[in-house]
Write an enzyme that holds these catalytic residues in place. Structure first.
Site, mmCIF file in Angstrom:
data_model
loop_
_atom_site.group_PDB
_atom_site.id
_atom_site.type_symbol
_atom_site.label_atom_id
_atom_site.label_comp_id
_atom_site.label_asym_id
_atom_site.label_seq_id
_atom_site.Cartn_x
_atom_site.Cartn_y
_atom_site.Cartn_z
ATOM 1 N N GLU A 294 0.794 -1.217 0.000
ATOM 2 C CA GLU A 294 0.000 0.000 0.000
ATOM 3 C C GLU A 294 0.833 1.276 0.000
ATOM 4 O O GLU A 294 0.494 2.260 0.670
ATOM 5 C CB GLU A 294 -0.923 0.001 1.220
ATOM 6 N N HIS A 318 -8.356 -3.829 -0.981
ATOM 7 C CA HIS A 318 -7.584 -3.925 0.259
ATOM 8 C C HIS A 318 -6.506 -2.847 0.305
ATOM 9 O O HIS A 318 -6.380 -2.123 1.298
ATOM 10 C CB HIS A 318 -6.959 -5.317 0.359
ATOM 11 N N GLU A 319 -5.714 -2.738 -0.773
ATOM 12 C CA GLU A 319 -4.630 -1.756 -0.775
ATOM 13 C C GLU A 319 -5.172 -0.331 -0.762
ATOM 14 O O GLU A 319 -4.594 0.561 -0.126
ATOM 15 C CB GLU A 319 -3.716 -1.979 -1.980
ATOM 16 N N HIS A 322 -6.089 0.711 2.708
ATOM 17 C CA HIS A 322 -4.920 1.094 3.513
ATOM 18 C C HIS A 322 -4.659 2.595 3.462
ATOM 19 O O HIS A 322 -3.956 3.129 4.327
ATOM 20 C CB HIS A 322 -3.683 0.353 3.011
ATOM 21 N N GLU A 341 -4.168 -3.977 9.691
ATOM 22 C CA GLU A 341 -4.720 -4.983 8.784
ATOM 23 C C GLU A 341 -6.152 -5.380 9.106
ATOM 24 O O GLU A 341 -6.935 -5.660 8.202
ATOM 25 C CB GLU A 341 -3.817 -6.209 8.756
ATOM 26 N N ASP A 399 8.034 -9.737 10.659
ATOM 27 C CA ASP A 399 7.329 -10.523 9.642
ATOM 28 C C ASP A 399 6.609 -11.720 10.254
ATOM 29 O O ASP A 399 5.684 -12.264 9.643
ATOM 30 C CB ASP A 399 8.309 -11.015 8.576
ATOM 31 N N TYR A 407 -4.966 -9.972 10.126
ATOM 32 C CA TYR A 407 -5.890 -9.641 9.052
ATOM 33 C C TYR A 407 -7.323 -10.083 9.374
ATOM 34 O O TYR A 407 -8.249 -9.270 9.389
ATOM 35 C CB TYR A 407 -5.448 -10.317 7.755
#
Length: 629
Positions: A294, A318-319, A322, A341, A399, A407
């Protein structure tokens, strides 16, 4: 124990601690933000000296795979400051000067495998700027340099960055924390036959000099710094949107995203004005490790969403979402990642519902719930605490928090609130939340306080202290999780039963409309296939629906799990081709995990990976390296 506000007693201390944080958050969009939130994934000392602006000058060397650059940082200091501390990883520092051109003393600390090296620069309260001249290395983790053969056009090289979560430090010396925002300008020089783009104002065509200027007026955190360079063309999609891609992908990409302006309008109708001026998309080569990223003003997208029928554009929703949740209101630390998220998945589903109807968005929600339940089982077997929304990633790579928990568990938590208080009240709350906290950072604890004060205390609802405790600080999935309902998926389940009985494609279409099914219906169909389906059954299915040759990456990736688990050798060539030429980690991880369940599969995985690894970004190959160690 409950308080009079129904906040768990163990949260009181955390909420009280947010007083100072709230004061830090009272700044205007472009004013310095002296946040004191502790970020375990950054060496920065923002309570003493904070970066407020970056002026970046860079020249790219595609032969040596390095960037030679100067990062001039504008600082806001306290009277007691002695050092500004920056995050770096693998950078070769040449010299550092202040605003008067005077050389500054500095120390580069030993490198941590995850965090890189702290760069301590000696300054005093009057030091308003530091200019760091440096070079990246070919191994910079954020950057992937592609040969011409690794691109769609096969003629010119390509570069793209992936800074999230803490990889910006591998190409820019910066305070690499999501809780620190800054504006930036850039001057970037590239070979004259290539076009550079950034998460900023962008050109739409190549010039004759190879030098380009960029500006990002809105303050962003370092993980949203982005750069890509290649043989790239542009097509407009509307007054404030367009698509970039390699020439051979451009028309196809523009067709796929032709409804982008409608999507932006639907998002604004829900939760307020789009604040980033333009929304463009670049379709990157297939080695890009995520579905999308994003980056403000320029979403990076995988070509695996170009299905030819617009069936995978929920990723674009979704992006785009953001631009509010994450880019506008940002998680203060990666332990609070669910705030980025969870809100984004919720917003994505609302956009898709607005454009395509409730039935469509409920299919997306049901697939999300299936993914979430499967991932909870997997995570709980090794680290149940990682199924909490609020994470503890201290000493770990952030990560590790990029799972379905942030999410999808985040989404269902927010959906539960909506269903409990009612959509009208919830939408008013969310819109106010984005507007009030625009260009600020947010912790889980402050969100709980805002939620309690601005929504729950204003309504009589059936939510008590266990509500927060179970969802935010508790493991797995609470019993009050909302349950999506899809009549279309009920139809798919009946169709599969019919198929099992007679293997008749005509009946499947005439009675259940299979020829008109969306990608999501086919995904549900494949997910329902029994374990150990068998070669004969796999062959019948493949003869009927040609899953092995599907051009839809979502369908093939799911079918590929069946190829592996059932040792369906007819699918092996396409499986290998997919693994070698697709770098999206969402697809790679489950396929390699399935392969290594058997000794024969492990040998196949290692043989394929030897060919595939050079095509993967570090975000992807670091994950697969760990699997195949």
């Amino acid at each position: 124990m409950k308080t009079k506000n129904n906040i768990p007693s163990q949260l009181i201390a955390l909420i009280l601690a947010m007083t100072l944080f709230s004061q830090c958050n009272s700044h205007k969009a472009n004013e310095p933000m002296n946040t004191v939130i502790k970020d375990n994934h950054s060496y920065a000392n923002p309570s003493e000296s904070i970066v407020t602006h970056l002026d970046w000058t860079a020249e790219l060397d595609f032969e040596k795979h390095i960037i030679a650059a100067t990062a001039k940082l504008t600082l806001d200091n306290t009277p007691q400051v002695k050092h500004v501390i920056l995050d770096t990883k693998g950078l070769n520092i040449v010299e550092i000067k202040n605003q008067d051109g005077e050389t500054l003393n500095y120390e580069l600390k030993p490198e941590d495998p995850i965090l890189g090296s702290a760069l301590l620069i000696e300054i005093d309260p009057e030091t308003t700027e530091v200019s760091i001249t440096y070079q990246t290395t070919p191994e910079a983790e954020a950057l992937q340099w592609l040969t011409p053969e690794q691109t769609q056009g096969k003629v010119k090289p390509f570069l793209f960055s992936q800074s999230q979560a803490i990889l910006a430090r591998s190409w820019i010396p910066i305070q690499d924390s999501p809780g620190i925002r800054f504006t930036y300008t850039a001057e970037v020089t590239v070979p004259r036959d290539l076009l550079p783009l950034m998460s900023a104002s962008n050109p739409v065509e190549k010039n004759t000099t190879g030098t380009y200027h960029f500006e990002m007026k809105q303050p962003i955190p370092a993980y949203l710094m982005a750069l890509t360079v290649g043989d790239i063309d542009f097509l407009p999609l509307g007054q404030r949107s367009g698509v970039y891609a390699e020439p051979s992908m451009l028309e196809k990409s523009a067709d796929e995203f032709e409804g982008l302006e409608n999507m932006i309008a639907a998002a604004e109708e829900l939760y307020g004005a789009y604040r980033w001026d333009r929304y463009d998309i670049i379709v990157l080569p297939p080695s890009f490790p995520f579905g999308g990223m994003e980056n403000p003003r320029l979403t990076f997208a995988t070509p695996t969403i170009i299905a030819g029928d617009k069936s995978l554009i929920s990723l674009v929703a979704h992006e785009l979402a953001h631009s509010w949740s994450g880019n506008l209101v940002t998680n203060a630390t990666w332990d609070d990642f669910w705030l980025n998220e969870g809100f984004t998945v919720y917003f994505e589903n609302r956009i898709m519902e607005s454009l395509y109807g409730r039935e469509y968005s409920e299919m997306l929600a049901m697939l999300s719930l299936q993914d979430l339940k499967a991932e909870i089982i997997e995570i709980s077997a090794t680290n149940p605490a990682d199924t909490h929304l609020k994470l503890n990633l201290d000493g770990r790579n952030p990560d590790d928090g990029l799972t379905a928990i942030a999410y999808d568990k985040g989404y269902f938590f927010l959906r539960l609130i909506e269903e409990t208080v009612g959509r009208e009240k919830w939408d008013a709350f969310v819109k106010n939340y984005f507007n009030t906290n625009a260009f600020k950072v947010m912790t889980t604890e402050e969100f709980v306080e805002i939620l309690q004060r601005d929504l729950i205390d204003e309504n009589t609802v059936g939510l008590d202290s266990t509500f927060y405790q179970q969802w935010i600080y508790g493991p797995e999935l609470p019993a009050n999780c909302p349950q999506p309902v899809s009549n279309k998926f009920d139809n798919v389940e009946k169709a599969l039963s019919n198929w099992q009985e007679n293997h008749d494609t005509v009946t499947l279409d005439s009675s259940y409309g299979s020829s008109q099914w969306s990608t999501h219906e086919w995904l549900h169909f494949i997910r329902l296939l029994p374990e150990n389906y068998g070669i004969e059954e796999m062959t019948l299915l493949d003869d009927a629906f040609d899953f092995t040759n599907s051009g839809n990456s979502e369908i093939f990736a799911l079918w590929a799990v069946q190829i592996i688990s059932n040792q369906y050798e007819a699918g092996y060539p396409n499986l290998e081709k997919f693994l070698v030429h697709t770098g999206r980690r969402k697809f790679l991880t489950p396929l390699y995990k399935e392969l290594i369940k058997t000794e024969e599969g492990t040998e196949m995985a290692r043989a394929i990976y030897q060919k595939a690894r050079p095509n993967y970004h570090s975000v992807a190959y670091n994950s697969i390296d760990a699997l195949l160690k």
